[in-house]
Design a protein around this motif. Structure first.
Motif, PDB file in Angstrom:
ATOM      1  N   CYS A  31       0.850  -1.190   0.000  1.00 36.61           N
ATOM      2  CA  CYS A  31       0.000   0.000   0.000  1.00 36.61           C
ATOM      3  C   CYS A  31       0.880   1.233   0.000  1.00 36.61           C
ATOM      4  CB  CYS A  31      -0.945   0.018   1.196  1.00 36.61           C
ATOM      5  SG  CYS A  31      -0.166   0.406   2.762  1.00 36.61           S
ATOM      6  N   ALA A  62       0.279   5.204   1.559  1.00 34.06           N
ATOM      7  CA  ALA A  62      -0.659   6.012   2.337  1.00 34.06           C
ATOM      8  C   ALA A  62       0.085   7.099   3.092  1.00 34.06           C
ATOM      9  CB  ALA A  62      -1.424   5.127   3.310  1.00 34.06           C
ATOM     10  N   GLU A  63      -0.674   8.047   3.592  1.00 29.40           N
ATOM     11  CA  GLU A  63      -0.126   9.129   4.400  1.00 29.40           C
ATOM     12  C   GLU A  63       0.097   8.635   5.829  1.00 29.40           C
ATOM     13  OE1 GLU A  63      -1.699  13.349   6.221  1.00 29.40           O
ATOM     14  OE2 GLU A  63      -2.443  12.744   4.245  1.00 29.40           O
ATOM     15  N   GLY A  99      -7.680   4.729   6.353  1.00 31.86           N
ATOM     16  CA  GLY A  99      -6.819   4.842   5.184  1.00 31.86           C
ATOM     17  C   GLY A  99      -5.434   5.398   5.446  1.00 31.86           C
ATOM     18  N   LYS A 100      -5.068   5.608   6.697  1.00 26.42           N
ATOM     19  CA  LYS A 100      -3.744   6.146   7.036  1.00 26.42           C
ATOM     20  C   LYS A 100      -2.763   5.011   7.304  1.00 26.42           C
ATOM     21  CE  LYS A 100      -5.219  10.425   7.209  1.00 26.42           C
ATOM     22  NZ  LYS A 100      -4.854  11.443   6.292  1.00 26.42           N
ATOM     23  N   ALA A 160      -4.772   2.031   6.387  1.00 27.95           N
ATOM     24  CA  ALA A 160      -4.163   1.438   5.188  1.00 27.95           C
ATOM     25  C   ALA A 160      -3.167   0.353   5.585  1.00 27.95           C
ATOM     26  CB  ALA A 160      -3.469   2.515   4.364  1.00 27.95           C
ATOM     27  N   SER A 207       4.694  10.389   3.122  1.00 31.99           N
ATOM     28  CA  SER A 207       4.178   9.298   2.301  1.00 31.99           C
ATOM     29  C   SER A 207       4.893   7.995   2.682  1.00 31.99           C
ATOM     30  CB  SER A 207       4.394   9.593   0.820  1.00 31.99           C
ATOM     31  OG  SER A 207       3.938   8.503   0.044  1.00 31.99           O
TER      32      SER A 207
END
Length: 146
Positions: free
Chosen positions: A14, A16-17, A59-60, A88, A134
């Motif tokens: 993945c 993600a931030e 989603g992080k 994430a 990132s």
């Protein structure tokens, strides 16, 4: 950009931030409000974790030293995955505890959730990564921080 190599607990990839906490992650306290009241952004409810409190986790790339707290932690992670409210990925500088690992593995095996988990990334990982950077997780446990 830096790369860190960890141990794969749940395989996957993945990008993600980053959302970073230097304190232990109380799984139950962090997810309880979001699970009870249907918070779509899945904001952290653990008021004892100043770095994460009220910040969206959905989603992080959660970058943590370890999990702490209740024996329900594994079941909470499984529930988060079953409701598609997982981060994430979860990245640990230290060794993941067996309860958190079991919840993440159950989420991988018994749900359609994709949440790679890598531990043993080392203290340098948490010293380097900052919220907003990132993060890319590779299948072999390489974590790239930009």
């Amino acid at each position: 950009m830096r790369q860190f190599k960890g141990r794969v607990i749940v395989p996957g990839t993945c990008t993600a931030e980053a959302l970073v906490s230097h304190g232990g992650f109380n799984t139950l306290a962090s997810y309880q409000m979001a699970l009870m009241f249907g918070d779509k952004k899945v904001k952290c409810g653990d008021q004892n974790n100043e770095e994460l409190y009220k910040k969206p986790m959905l989603g992080k790339a959660l970058c943590l030293p370890m999990t702490i707290g209740s024996t329900t932690g594994g079941m909470v992670l499984f529930t988060v995955c079953s409701l598609d409210k997982q981060p994430a990925c979860m990245l640990f500088s230290k060794t993941i505890d067996s309860l958190a690992a079991s919840g993440a593995i159950m989420g991988d095996v018994w749900t359609d959730a994709k949440m790679p988990v890598v531990d043993e990334l080392g203290d340098e990982f948490l010293e380097y990564v900052k919220t907003g950077m990132s993060i890319t997780v590779k299948e072999d446990g390489i974590v790239v921080v930009e």
